[in-house]
Every structure is written in C-alpha cells, then in structure tokens.
Motif scaffolding. Structure first.
Motif, mmCIF file in Angstrom:
data_model
loop_
_atom_site.group_PDB
_atom_site.id
_atom_site.type_symbol
_atom_site.label_atom_id
_atom_site.label_comp_id
_atom_site.label_asym_id
_atom_site.label_seq_id
_atom_site.Cartn_x
_atom_site.Cartn_y
_atom_site.Cartn_z
ATOM 1 N N UNK A 14 2.629 -9.982 -3.551
ATOM 2 C CA UNK A 14 2.153 -11.265 -4.057
ATOM 3 C C UNK A 14 1.282 -11.927 -2.999
ATOM 4 N N UNK A 15 0.337 -12.704 -3.456
ATOM 5 C CA UNK A 15 -0.581 -13.374 -2.543
ATOM 6 C C UNK A 15 -1.114 -14.641 -3.197
ATOM 7 N N UNK A 16 -1.520 -15.579 -2.363
ATOM 8 C CA UNK A 16 -2.126 -16.811 -2.849
ATOM 9 C C UNK A 16 -3.613 -16.593 -3.103
ATOM 10 N N UNK A 17 -4.199 -17.500 -3.881
ATOM 11 C CA UNK A 17 -5.624 -17.373 -4.182
ATOM 12 C C UNK A 17 -6.486 -18.072 -3.134
ATOM 13 N N UNK A 18 -6.041 -18.022 -1.867
ATOM 14 C CA UNK A 18 -6.819 -18.538 -0.746
ATOM 15 C C UNK A 18 -6.464 -17.744 0.495
ATOM 16 N N UNK A 26 -2.711 -24.420 -2.899
ATOM 17 C CA UNK A 26 -2.721 -23.150 -3.615
ATOM 18 C C UNK A 26 -2.539 -23.432 -5.102
ATOM 19 N N UNK A 27 -3.430 -22.911 -5.904
ATOM 20 C CA UNK A 27 -3.343 -23.140 -7.348
ATOM 21 C C UNK A 27 -2.788 -21.935 -8.096
ATOM 22 N N UNK A 28 -2.768 -20.763 -7.444
ATOM 23 C CA UNK A 28 -2.279 -19.559 -8.108
ATOM 24 C C UNK A 28 -1.548 -18.659 -7.128
ATOM 25 N N UNK A 29 -0.483 -18.034 -7.587
ATOM 26 C CA UNK A 29 0.158 -16.936 -6.876
ATOM 27 C C UNK A 29 -0.112 -15.678 -7.691
ATOM 28 N N UNK A 30 -0.736 -14.712 -7.063
ATOM 29 C CA UNK A 30 -1.174 -13.513 -7.752
ATOM 30 C C UNK A 30 -0.272 -12.336 -7.412
#
Length: 267
Positions: A14-18, A26-30
């Motif tokens: 998992x990773x953040x969108x920054x 952070x607006x998304x966890x991918x």
C-alpha cells in the motif's frame, strides 16, 4: 510504501498518492502488486513507461530474482530484467536478452535497495529489516545478440544504485556476466560486468566476446567507440579483482578495456 505481504512470486503493498515528506495531506491510499521473481517478458514495442522496460519488479523491498526480459524491437531508454525500485532488496539471477530494437541503458539486474528484508513472507511484519544485511547485485546476465546500443549508452551485468538522496548499498556487484555476440554500438558507449554507486566492490564479473562476434561486424571498428570494463563504480571500492575478459574471436577492436584481472584468448 508499505509491504502488506509476499505471496508466491508476487508482492502486495500500500502507498499514499504523494511522495512528499513531513506533514502532508493524503487523499488516497493505493493498493498494488508486482511480480518480483520468475517473470518472463518479451517486448517488441516501446518502453513500458516511466520506469522503462522490465520483467521482474519490486517497489516494496523484495529481491528481484530469476526474471528474464527479451527485447526484440522498439526503443527503450532503460531495459532491466530484474528491477528493485525500493529502499531495500537486492537483485540476482536475472537475464536480459537483447536481440533487436534500440536500448540506451541495459541491466541484467538493477537495485536501489540498501538492505534486505528479514522475512517478506511473514504474516506479522513482512517489512522487518534483516540486521546487518546488505543488498547485492549478483549472478545477473546480459546476452547482446542484435540490439543497437544508442550513443552514450551503457550495458551492465549488475548495478547497485542510489535511491534518491539515500546512499547506495555497501554490498557488491559481483559474479555478473555480459555476453557480446551481435549488435551495434553508438558513440561513447560502455560495457560493465558490474557497477556500484556504493562503498562495496564490483569483482568476479565476466565479459565474453564470443566466437560469433567476428561474424557480427565487431571486427575492425565495430567496438571502436566502446570501453569495456570488468567492474566500475563511483567510490573507492575494488573494481578489478577476479574480473575476467574472455576473447573468442580475432581482429576485434575496442576503444579500451579496463579493470580486468584476467584476460583469456581462445581462437
């Protein structure tokens, strides 16, 4: 990026969108996954994308291993059979076959990792670092059988790289092999058995100018713009010991050869 788990030939993380550091929004966890071992890719077109072309890939710290990439056509800025694009993890036993197309930088195995994961298949802490470990780039192979190496391009059996501003691993780029059989080399090109940007060594690598090289246009000036190294690096490591150049063809002219402890000629 955080490793969630390793399952067979694949890693899931998992990773953040920054990529920013400090206090960030952070607006998304991918969630994403990669095949880091036993991948086989044949590419006839252009680069995969921003990361170039590759077979096995890790962004969560697994050691890329036993991957095979074959380039048959297209243009490729970077071609890596095994590509560890993470703060940890080595690269080993990967094979790059260059049979067509054009490549600027070619790597059997490439890693930005500094240390190794203790147990990436752990159910509780797969990201735990093995104390005292060092990532290596070892036992990787490049077969050059017909591609064009673009001007200022480079071919590496194994490569240890920095990860942004973080230092490269203090491990070794060793026991890698480059086989030269057929192809075209542009101006100011270089070939390395192994290369490191860290404080380790690039030793016990092998470069083979095979017997078929004489039939492939390497006679005379075919490699006249190319410097061939057993090992290389950016620090003060050992880039000489155990490196071997095997020459199996007559009348081959290279611009220079460097950092070989042994040269074998068998015609």
């Amino acid at each position: 990026p955080t490793l969630i788990g390793t399952y067979g030939d694949y890693e899931l993380g998992k990773r953040a969108n920054t990529n920013s550091t400090g206090t960030v929004k952070v607006s998304q966890i991918l969630l994403d996954g990669h095949r880091y071992q036993n991948a086989v890719e044949n590419i006839a077109g252009q680069n995969h994308g921003a990361d170039g072309s590759y077979a096995g890939y890790s962004s969560y710290g697994n050691t890329t291993n036993h991957n095979e990439l074959t380039i048959t056509g297209g243009g490729h800025t970077d071609a890596r059979a095994g590509y560890t694009n993470a703060p940890n993890g080595g690269t080993e036993h990967n094979t790059l076959n260059l049979t067509g197309g054009s490549v600027t930088n070619a790597y059997g195995g490439y890693t930005r990792g500094r240390q190794l994961l203790k147990d990436p298949k752990s159910k509780t802490n797969p990201s735990e670092i093995l104390p005292g470990s060092k990532a290596d780039a070892v036992h990787n192979t490049v077969h050059l059988k017909g591609s064009n190496i673009a001007a200022n391009g480079k071919v590496y059996g194994g490569y240890l790289a920095k990860n942004g501003t973080a230092p490269a691993s203090d491990g070794n780029a060793s026991h890698n092999t480059v086989n030269i059989e057929k192809g075209d080399f542009g101006a100011s090109t270089e070939i390395y058995g192994g290369y490191t940007e860290g404080a380790g060594n690039a030793t016990d690598n092998t470069v083979n100018l095979n017997s078929s090289a004489a039939d492939a246009g390497f006679e005379g000036t075919g490699l006249g713009n190319t410097v061939i190294y057993g090992g290389g690096g950016t620090a003060a490591g050992d880039y000489y010991s155990g490196n071997t150049l095997n020459i199996g063809a007559k009348n081959i002219l290279a611009k220079n050869i460097r950092n070989f402890a042994k040269i074998n000629i068998k015609l």
